[in-house]
Write a protein that holds these residues in place. Structure first.
Motif, short mmCIF file in Angstrom:
data_model
loop_
_atom_site.label_atom_id
_atom_site.label_comp_id
_atom_site.label_asym_id
_atom_site.label_seq_id
_atom_site.Cartn_x
_atom_site.Cartn_y
_atom_site.Cartn_z
N GLY A 180 0.74 -1.22 -0.05
CA GLY A 180 -0.12 -0.04 0.25
C GLY A 180 1.00 1.26 0.03
N THR A 181 2.09 1.31 -0.08
CA THR A 181 2.92 2.22 -0.20
C THR A 181 3.24 2.84 -1.57
OG1 THR A 181 5.06 1.26 -0.38
CG2 THR A 181 4.25 1.63 1.94
N ALA A 182 3.35 3.92 -1.91
CA ALA A 182 3.73 4.47 -2.98
C ALA A 182 5.23 4.56 -3.60
CB ALA A 182 3.02 5.88 -3.32
N ARG A 183 6.04 4.34 -2.64
CA ARG A 183 7.24 4.45 -2.94
C ARG A 183 7.78 3.12 -4.11
NH1 ARG A 183 11.10 0.76 -0.26
NH2 ARG A 183 9.91 -0.88 0.87
N GLU A 184 8.78 3.46 -4.66
CA GLU A 184 9.41 2.71 -5.84
C GLU A 184 10.06 1.38 -5.28
OE1 GLU A 184 11.00 4.10 -9.38
OE2 GLU A 184 9.78 5.90 -9.36
N PRO A 185 10.15 0.23 -5.90
CA PRO A 185 10.92 -0.71 -5.39
C PRO A 185 12.70 -0.32 -5.22
CG PRO A 185 9.86 -1.40 -7.49
CD PRO A 185 9.62 -0.05 -7.07
N ARG A 186 13.15 -1.08 -4.35
CA ARG A 186 14.61 -0.60 -4.05
C ARG A 186 15.36 -1.24 -5.47
NH1 ARG A 186 16.80 -3.43 0.98
NH2 ARG A 186 18.18 -4.59 -0.47
N LYS A 187 16.33 -0.41 -5.79
CA LYS A 187 17.15 -0.86 -6.86
C LYS A 187 18.18 -2.04 -6.35
CE LYS A 187 16.35 2.50 -9.78
NZ LYS A 187 15.47 2.30 -10.81
N MET A 188 18.17 -3.05 -7.17
CA MET A 188 19.09 -4.23 -6.87
C MET A 188 20.44 -3.70 -7.21
SD MET A 188 17.65 -7.58 -8.93
CE MET A 188 17.57 -6.87 -10.55
N ARG A 189 21.23 -4.02 -6.07
CA ARG A 189 22.87 -3.78 -6.26
C ARG A 189 23.47 -4.83 -5.68
NH1 ARG A 189 26.07 0.66 -6.30
NH2 ARG A 189 24.13 1.94 -6.59
N CYS A 190 24.45 -5.27 -6.39
CA CYS A 190 25.51 -6.64 -6.23
C CYS A 190 26.49 -6.30 -5.24
CB CYS A 190 26.34 -6.67 -7.77
SG CYS A 190 27.24 -8.16 -7.27
N SER A 191 26.44 -7.21 -4.09
CA SER A 191 27.29 -7.07 -3.19
C SER A 191 28.92 -7.40 -3.67
CB SER A 191 26.69 -7.75 -1.90
OG SER A 191 26.82 -9.42 -2.22
N ILE A 192 28.89 -7.91 -4.64
CA ILE A 192 30.43 -8.48 -5.08
C ILE A 192 30.98 -7.19 -5.88
CG2 ILE A 192 31.48 -9.78 -6.60
CD1 ILE A 192 29.37 -12.09 -5.90
N CYS A 193 30.49 -6.62 -6.63
CA CYS A 193 30.94 -5.48 -7.52
C CYS A 193 30.40 -4.28 -7.38
CB CYS A 193 30.90 -6.19 -9.14
SG CYS A 193 29.28 -6.05 -9.74
N ASP A 194 29.21 -4.24 -6.33
CA ASP A 194 28.67 -2.76 -6.14
C ASP A 194 27.98 -2.20 -7.46
OD1 ASP A 194 27.83 -1.24 -4.18
OD2 ASP A 194 29.19 0.21 -4.38
N THR A 195 27.47 -2.89 -8.42
CA THR A 195 27.06 -2.53 -9.51
C THR A 195 25.20 -2.54 -9.42
OG1 THR A 195 28.73 -2.97 -10.79
CG2 THR A 195 26.66 -2.60 -11.87
N GLU A 196 24.63 -1.60 -9.72
CA GLU A 196 23.16 -1.70 -9.67
C GLU A 196 22.69 -2.45 -11.01
OE1 GLU A 196 20.94 1.69 -9.79
OE2 GLU A 196 21.42 2.35 -7.68
N GLY A 197 21.38 -3.23 -10.65
CA GLY A 197 20.87 -4.06 -11.84
C GLY A 197 20.97 -5.58 -11.72
N HIS A 198 21.78 -5.99 -10.58
CA HIS A 198 21.95 -7.47 -10.40
C HIS A 198 22.29 -7.76 -9.08
CE1 HIS A 198 25.99 -6.65 -11.64
NE2 HIS A 198 26.52 -7.62 -10.70
N THR A 199 22.20 -9.09 -8.66
CA THR A 199 22.71 -9.36 -7.30
C THR A 199 24.11 -10.20 -7.33
OG1 THR A 199 21.42 -11.51 -6.97
CG2 THR A 199 20.22 -9.29 -6.54
N ALA A 200 24.41 -10.55 -6.15
CA ALA A 200 25.72 -11.30 -6.01
C ALA A 200 25.48 -12.79 -6.63
CB ALA A 200 26.12 -11.45 -4.72
N ARG A 201 24.18 -13.07 -6.74
CA ARG A 201 23.83 -14.31 -7.09
C ARG A 201 24.08 -14.77 -8.70
NH1 ARG A 201 18.03 -16.29 -5.76
NH2 ARG A 201 18.82 -15.66 -3.76
#
Length: 60
Positions: free
Chosen positions: A30-51
């Motif tokens: 019920g909140t209007a905020r956008e989903p959190r951006k995915m950020r990789c914990s290995i390379c610290d890049t947005e758009g994917h995860t460490a997996r």
């Protein structure tokens, strides 16, 4: 389809599932905020995860 192709496809589908789950959580909370951006914990890049990171080493 080779095993490597299957693994790559599975990683792609997992990433899409994570994006969908995040959007559903926002819609159902019920909140209007956008989903959190995915950020990789290995390379610290947005758009994917460490997996699904292509920069991680082969040793686990």
């Amino acid at each position: 389809m080779t095993l490597d192709d299957k693994i790559a496809r599975v990683k792609d589908l997992i990433g899409k599932r994570e994006e969908i789950d995040a959007e559903l959580a926002v819609l159902l909370s019920g909140t209007a905020r956008e989903p959190r951006k995915m950020r990789c914990s290995i390379c610290d890049t947005e758009g994917h995860t460490a997996r699904t990171c292509t920069q991680k080493t082969g040793a686990a």
